[in-house]
Design an enzyme around this catalytic site. Structure first.
Site, PDB file in Angstrom:
ATOM      1  N   HIS A 262       8.015   3.374   2.357  1.00  0.00           N
ATOM      2  CA  HIS A 262       8.098   2.493   1.035  1.00  0.00           C
ATOM      3  C   HIS A 262       9.179   2.945   0.042  1.00  0.00           C
ATOM      4  O   HIS A 262       8.757   4.124  -0.571  1.00  0.00           O
ATOM      5  CB  HIS A 262       6.620   2.287   0.395  1.00  0.00           C
ATOM      6  CG  HIS A 262       6.695   1.695  -0.572  1.00  0.00           C
ATOM      7  ND1 HIS A 262       6.780   0.179  -0.880  1.00  0.00           N
ATOM      8  CD2 HIS A 262       6.795   1.853  -2.239  1.00  0.00           C
ATOM      9  CE1 HIS A 262       6.983  -0.082  -2.123  1.00  0.00           C
ATOM     10  NE2 HIS A 262       6.679   0.908  -2.947  1.00  0.00           N
ATOM     11  N   ASP A 374       2.855  -2.724  -2.479  1.00  0.00           N
ATOM     12  CA  ASP A 374       2.704  -2.009  -3.554  1.00  0.00           C
ATOM     13  C   ASP A 374       2.757  -2.891  -4.777  1.00  0.00           C
ATOM     14  O   ASP A 374       2.799  -2.266  -6.121  1.00  0.00           O
ATOM     15  CB  ASP A 374       3.741  -1.004  -3.681  1.00  0.00           C
ATOM     16  CG  ASP A 374       3.562   0.148  -4.704  1.00  0.00           C
ATOM     17  OD1 ASP A 374       2.369   0.383  -5.342  1.00  0.00           O
ATOM     18  OD2 ASP A 374       4.763   0.588  -5.325  1.00  0.00           O
TER      19      ASP A 374
END
Length: 999
Positions: A262, A374
């Site tokens: 990420h 996220d």
């Protein structure tokens, strides 16, 4: 039998850390190291490679904040190492307990080709396996000395987030630059012992399996000669083979691991550094794919692929090759991992348009999963957009961060505003940086909420944000856990494979309706007001530029600016990334964003001006252009008409109010403003009722202390409400140029407001300018309304949703700060009131028995990660609209965000398209992205009901088709030359492609 479990487990820990792990590199020789510090911003690779080096020793300090240092290491493989595996071990001064968020490096060969990244848990570069001995080794390292902004004691204000204040003190010390022998057998033993030790710790002491593992570990430790680990590693592994070969239970939970990193497109680093983070990580992952045939890696964010293509084409070539092999998996289908609360309707749609189109054009891949691990909550508009973009799966993990309520599902159907459902998964491993540790895997099994109905989950596996992605150790864990008794089973596979299996297994999954509200990070709806205002303005300007450019292209042959609009959309979409638009990045990011938004606005204003000039023609008559989707003052939506006299401003009467202040009256509303400059009455003369609650004052600015427990720029905790200061003191109160001018001074700040009652309108306009110099304070504007309602309507993309005004349940109470776009509307049957705005997203609502108070969130002043958040001047425009139903709120929301334009010209301009029903709102009129000249129109039902209407084209049609978001036909809409009859369900989005008749 006496228990020696604790002794053996302690023995394992010490022997592994102090003897076995160090023996992975049993021999080493130092490398000669040189350094060159690039001045200022990063330089091209060729320049960095060619620059002269000066000597540097291990232990020396290097790297000012945000600097780039180019290292060169040289050495010779000892002849005695012939036949062995050799690696360069290059430690730039990493903190291994903080994978990511610090220094990083990208290793190059002498010819300039990239090898792999250097990260805290990934410090090696393979030299040879085996080596012949005597090889000369030369490697170059482009090292970034990114400062640690989020340290072990987090959220401490720091000046490191802006290069202007970060200073020049070196941030790191060079720790190790060696050539070393890599002992594969010892490394494999480390992996065996780690997996078994971690599994053992998660099993109950009452289970035989834990004791079987314990005894095997004990035998293995007995077999290791601590003075000759390498020579006895194979013998030790033999003692573990049987327990490692014991298969998992048939009912074991199944985990689909997906290689992942990420990478925030900006956060505690600027955009330019993300370009390099992506290059380092993808170089790592393509190298790992070559070494590990069973490994697959997924990467989202088309923008990051585009950066690679532009800035690191040699790495991008490796990525394209791996994509073609089906092992490097583009996922997500969006331009960036966007915030989904605040982007406007068209912007959120364009995230999918530009993201999916990039993957189709570059790789020929139709991405099917929306990948947002996220983002800080998920709009109820998303399911319909997901489906209309041609995707069918949705993944996130962030909801596990909610503070108050545990979300009841991990696999479920998510139903959006319009009734569209998308199959959704929340990984129960509760991280998007999984290591596949025993603790994580066991947590996933215990945590999984679909037990008995489903039995599989997904685990995004790898270090993100500069951690370098998946490591060879993680892959080794997965191999050992593929079929191991006592554990979930793990296999690396494509996300689509997981979703197909999960859908087949659990098609009857439960349904969650509405938004996925994150009970955390609520203050991101307010932090960094300039970033949010820049976004709102850019979104509307983009749609306006498309509308007028398309109209001018069809009417006059105006050259439609395809390239410019494409580029500008992508710029705005990038800045909707979930740490930019939410205001949670360092100062550097937001200062840069402010400059970018100014450039975007200037360019778009230029496009609009050119198109309007082409449409207006030669003439001296004043034409009024209306880009809003509703007729306004006689000007059709999307068209222009000669200016005509409006309501007489003299019809607005101003008189002194008894006791101080003013009374304003335009025949529709009578507004009372007291001696403190507060609105104490807004009387709807048409409906014969009061808007402001008895004894209360509206447009009351309120100041709260704002020091959350964590995550300063992100969070506002409910206890902020415990203390409030009403800003009632007035420095100046006067009638100036048709408005009431109110000036207040508080703390170190000043606010000036102009309250205007337009002629002929049921609307009180409030223009607020704040010179803000507070710290850790929260500024709100309160409107206590004389309405009793158990819910409000808050605009979201392509519609609105209802949220409670009460706190009956913990779910209701947790929504004490929420998102709205252009309006919040409150209603009793037959009469309501709206509060509309031009750039505000956060709001809260509270109630007493007969009063509903809506408050707009204007400004905050957190000190982390930007210690000077929002200091300076700001302007907010909002309006109170008594008597407003939802349809009125929609119309007024567009009005305040899309003001009319006045241009000299010859004659009226007919709209390119028109819709018969005001409930159906047109959000986009543009030329098709493929350059065909077709006109594309997007519209939606805005009131939550059903609509039967007709779209009329203002030009000859040869036909029309329904399309998906990517403008791909999905079915016929109208025969040749006909208007398009439309039937829309509640909040339904429709995209039409209109074929123009050619002469």
């Amino acid at each position: 039998m006496h228990s020696d479990r604790a002794v053996t487990e302690a023995r394992l820990k010490r022997v592994l850390e102090e003897r076995i792990r160090p023996a992975v590199y049993p021999e080493s020789v130092p490398l000669e190291t040189g350094i060159w510090n690039a001045p200022g911003e990063p330089v091209p690779v060729a320049e960095g490679l060619a620059a002269p080096r000066g000597p540097i020793e291990v232990g020396a300090a290097w790297g000012p904040p945000w600097g780039t240092s180019w290292f060169t290491v040289r050495g010779t493989v000892p002849e005695a190492w012939a036949g062995r595996t050799v690696e360069a071990v290059l430690d730039l001064g990493f903190d291994e307990n903080m994978p990511g968020f610090q220094c990083e490096g990208l290793v190059y060969r002498p010819d300039g080709s990239p090898v792999k990244g250097l990260n805290p848990r990934n410090q090696w570069v393979r030299v040879g396996a085996p080596v012949a001995g005597g090889e000369e080794v030369v490697l170059h390292i482009e090292a970034a000395s990114n400062p640690v902004v989020l340290d072990y004691h987090p959220f401490v204000p720091t000046r490191l987030g802006d290069p202007a204040t970060a200073g020049s003190e070196p941030q790191y010390r060079l720790a190790r630059m060696d050539l070393a022998v890599f002992d594969q057998a010892v490394w494999e033993l480390v992996q065996d012992l780690e997996v078994l030790g971690e599994l053992m710790a998660e099993l109950s002491p009452d289970t035989p399996r834990r004791w079987e593992i314990l005894r095997a570990v004990e035998r293995a430790l007995d077999a290791v000669d601590l003075q000759d680990v390498g020579g006895t590693a194979a013998r030790a592994r033999e003692q573990l083979a049987e327990v490692l070969a014991s298969p998992a239970h048939a009912s074991a939970h199944r985990i689909s691991a997906v290689g992942h990193a990420h990478i925030d497109s900006a956060w505690l680093w600027p955009l330019r550094e993300t370009v390099r983070k992506v290059a380092r990580t993808t170089a790592n992952m393509t190298a790992l794919l070559e070494d590990e045939p069973d490994f697959v890696y997924a990467m989202s964010q088309a923008q990051q692929f585009a950066w690679l293509k532009e800035h690191r084409p040699e790495v991008y070539a490796r990525v394209k090759k791996a994509v073609a092999q089906g092992r490097f998996i583009p996922v997500g289908g969006m331009w960036v991992e966007s915030d989904t609360n605040m982007p406007g309707s068209e912007a959120l749609a364009r995230q999918f348009v530009h993201g999916k189109r990039f993957f189709l054009e570059e790789f020929g891949i139709e991405t099917e999963e929306v990948w947002l691990p996220d983002t800080f909550g998920y709009s109820a508009a998303l399911p319909q957009l997901v489906k209309q973009a041609g995707a069918k799966w949705f993944l996130t993990q962030k909801i596990s961060w909610s503070q108050t309520n545990a979300f009841p599902h991990h696999t479920f159907w998510w139903e959006g505003l319009d009734g569209t459902r998308v199959f959704t998964h929340f990984p129960p491993i509760d991280t998007y940086n999984a290591q596949l540790s025993g603790k994580e895997v066991a947590h996933a099994v215990r945590n999984f909420r679909e037990k008995g109905s489903a039995g599989r989950s997904l685990a995004p596996t790898g270090w993100g944000d500069g951690g370098g992605g998946t490591t060879r150790e993680m892959v080794a864990r997965a191999k050992r856990l593929a079929d191991l008794e006592g554990s979930a089973t793990i296999v690396f596979e494509r996300p689509s494979a997981f979703f197909e299996k999960a859908r087949e297994e659990y098609g009857h999954a439960p349904v969650w309706m509405g938004e996925l509200y994150l009970e955390l990070h609520r203050a991101t709806l307010t932090s960094q007001a300039r970033t949010k205002q820049g976004n709102r303005r850019a979104e509307h300007l983009l749609c306006e530029a498309e509308l007028w450019a398309a109209t001018a292209a069809v009417r006059t042959g105006f050259r439609y600016p395809y390239e410019g609009l494409d580029r500008l959309w992508k710029t705005v979409l990038l800045h909707q990334f979930h740490d930019i638009l939410p205001g949670s990045s360092i100062a550097w990011v937001h200062r840069e964003a402010e400059r970018t938004y100014a450039r975007v606005a200037e360019e778009l204003e230029g496009i609009v001006a050119q198109a309007l000039t082409a449409l207006a023609g030669d003439g001296d008559a004043e034409l009024v252009f209306n880009a809003a989707p509703h007729r306004r003052a006689g000007v059709p939506a999307g068209g222009a008409a000669p200016a005509r006299p409006g309501p007489d401003d003299a019809a607005v009467h101003s008189a002194p109010r008894e006791g101080g202040g003013f009374v304003l009256d335009n025949g529709l509303l009578r507004v009372g403003i007291d001696g403190h400059g507060l609105v104490v009455s807004v009387y709807d003369l048409v409906a014969d009722r009061e808007t402001v609650a008895p004894g209360e004052a509206a447009n009351l600015l309120q100041l709260h202390p704002d020091f959350p427990n964590m995550w300063d720029a992100w969070d506002v905790d409910h206890f902020y409400r415990n203390t409030v200061t009403d800003l009632r003191d007035v420095r100046e109160l006067a009638w100036v140029d048709g408005s009431v001018r109110v000036v207040r001074v508080f703390g170190s700040s000043r606010v000036e407001q102009r309250l205007t009652l337009p002629a002929g309108e049921r609307r009180l306009e409030i223009d607020t300018e704040v010179d803000w110099h507070e710290t850790e304070k929260f500024l709100k504007a309160a409107f206590p309304l004389d309405l009793r309602s158990d819910r409000i309507a808050a605009e979201t993309q392509f519609g609105h949703l209802h949220r409670p005004t009460h706190t009956n349940t913990s779910w209701d109470a947790a929504k004490f700060e929420a998102c709205q776009h252009r309006f919040v509307q409150v209603e009793e049957p037959g009469w309501g009131t709206a509060l509309v705005n031009d750039a505000t997203y956060g709001y809260d609502v509270t109630r007493t028995a007969h009063t509903t108070t809506v408050r707009l969130s204007l400004l905050r002043a957190p000190r982390f990660p930007d210690p000077h958040t929002d200091q300076g001047r700001h302007r907010f425009r909002y309006a109170l609209v008594p008597g407003a139903a939802v349809g009125d709120a929609v119309r007024e929301g567009y009005r305040i965000n899309l003001p009319e334009r006045r241009v000299p010209g010859a004659a009226a301009v007919a709209p390119l398209v028109s819709v018969a029903d005001d409930a159906v709102v047109v959000t986009a009129v543009k030329l098709a992205d493929d350059g065909s000249g077709d006109v594309v129109v997007r519209l939606y039902e805005s009131r939550g009901g059903r609509a039967r209407t007709r779209l009329t084209a203002g030009f000859p049609l040869s036909g029309a088709v329904f399309c998906d978001l990517l403008e791909r036909p999905t079915g016929p809409a109208a025969p040749e030359g006909a208007d398009c009859p439309l039937v829309l369900g509640p909040f339904e989005i429709v995209t039409l492609r209109l074929y123009r008749t050619t002469e």
